[in-house]
Design an enzyme around this catalytic site. Structure first.
Site, mmCIF file in Angstrom:
data_model
loop_
_atom_site.group_PDB
_atom_site.id
_atom_site.type_symbol
_atom_site.label_atom_id
_atom_site.label_comp_id
_atom_site.label_asym_id
_atom_site.label_seq_id
_atom_site.Cartn_x
_atom_site.Cartn_y
_atom_site.Cartn_z
ATOM 1 N N SER A 1 7.263 9.472 -3.723
ATOM 2 C CA SER A 1 7.578 9.506 -5.150
ATOM 3 C C SER A 1 6.930 10.729 -5.777
ATOM 4 C CB SER A 1 7.056 8.248 -5.841
ATOM 5 O OG SER A 1 7.177 8.351 -7.253
ATOM 6 N N TYR B 1 0.453 2.349 -8.172
ATOM 7 C CA TYR B 1 1.643 2.934 -7.561
ATOM 8 C C TYR B 1 1.388 4.402 -7.211
ATOM 9 C CZ TYR B 1 6.571 4.191 -6.943
ATOM 10 O OH TYR B 1 7.766 4.633 -6.429
ATOM 11 N N LYS C 1 1.526 6.121 -3.408
ATOM 12 C CA LYS C 1 2.454 7.185 -3.061
ATOM 13 C C LYS C 1 1.737 8.504 -2.795
ATOM 14 C CE LYS C 1 6.277 4.801 -3.260
ATOM 15 N NZ LYS C 1 7.153 4.600 -2.074
#
Length: 286
Positions: free
Chosen positions: A154, A167, A171
């Site tokens: 991401s 998150y 990533k």
């Protein structure tokens, strides 16, 4: 068959793609594309109606139920990935494309909150990929045939914007892991397996906030897969996708500014710091 697929030996008809998180979004779009191109496809996702529906849809679209296998799999459990590899090789005898695509995005909150939720997110987004590589890589190397591993990362793992720190952490770690994986495979004697980092932009998927309507700025999963195939045909490691809102130049400037925080000794995440907003705006123009 798309030209991008025919140019990639690992995606030749009769070979096999394994896709985690394959019941929706980018994973499902990839499963459809590969099956339509004559590949065998193993769709792995959590047990449930979505997995069953995806397998049915891919089989019907390609007219080949014998070339589609659905396997219930929780990527946070390493044993599930070993079982997935066993099932794929038992059914098709070959895996030439592994797409570690499963991911979750629920926000656990602040750095000092909700430890179990933090662990659950990282167990899927980071450890799920490690589990996949551990289960498949040695068997793929032993085939001594061209093969590809794609890990879905991401942009948030590179520019790390405020909003969902867990998150971003997962990533960011995945980016570093995939870079190291690519280096290790490149230096493995006789290896015919390469690793690549897929970096989607704003994409309409099952993680798009629960909405069923695609925002105008978002790409579809199919567009991401198209871009991925074009990039793989060139041999790109970093598959940096634009979208309908953000072009590559803007992504590059944002990423350059993020690295510049270290070089210029600016405050962490200075792009969102009130003292640096103007400077970033001018940098983005330049």
């Amino acid at each position: 068959m798309n030209a991008e697929i025919t140019e990639i030996a690992a995606l030749a008809p009769g070979r096999t793609a394994v896709i985690t998180g394959g019941a929706s979004g980018i994973g499902l779009a990839a499963a459809r594309r590969f099956c339509a191109a004559g590949m065998n496809v193993v769709i792995a996702d959590l047990e449930g109606t979505a997995l069953d529906a995806a397998a049915t849809a891919v089989s019907q679209a390609a007219g080949g139920a014998d070339r589609v296998l659905a396997v219930a799999c929780d990527v946070a459990r390493p044993g599930d990935l070993v079982a997935l590899a066993d099932a794929a090789y038992a059914r098709f005898g070959d895996v030439s494309f592994l797409m570690n695509n499963a991911g979750v995005g629920a926000n656990p909150g602040k750095p000092w909150q909700n430890l179990d939720a933090w662990k659950a997110l990282i167990d899927v987004n980071l450890w799920g990929v490690v589990h996949g590589v551990q289960a498949f890589a040695e068997r793929m190397l032993a085939q001594a045939m061209p093969a590809i591993i794609v890990n879905t990362g991401s942009k948030q793992g590179i520019t790390t914007p405020p909003g969902n720190l867990a998150y971003n952490v997962s990533k960011s770690a995945l980016k570093t892991y995939t870079e190291g994986l690519a280096h290790a495979l490149r230096n493995e004697p006789g290896a015919a397996v390469s690793a690549h980092l897929l970096i989607p932009g704003f994409t309409f998927t099952g993680m798009s906030g629960g909405t069923t309507t695609k925002a105008p700025g978002a790409w579809t999963g199919e567009q991401v897969v198209d871009f991925m195939l074009q990039s793989l045909a060139r041999g790109d490691f970093y598959i940096l996708c634009p979208d309908n809102e953000t072009d590559r130049r803007t992504d590059e400037r944002r990423m350059a500014w993020a690295v510049g925080d270290i070089i210029e000794n600016r405050p962490a995440l200075s792009r969102w710091h009130p003292d640096y907003g103007g400077a970033f705006a001018e940098f983005l123009k330049g």
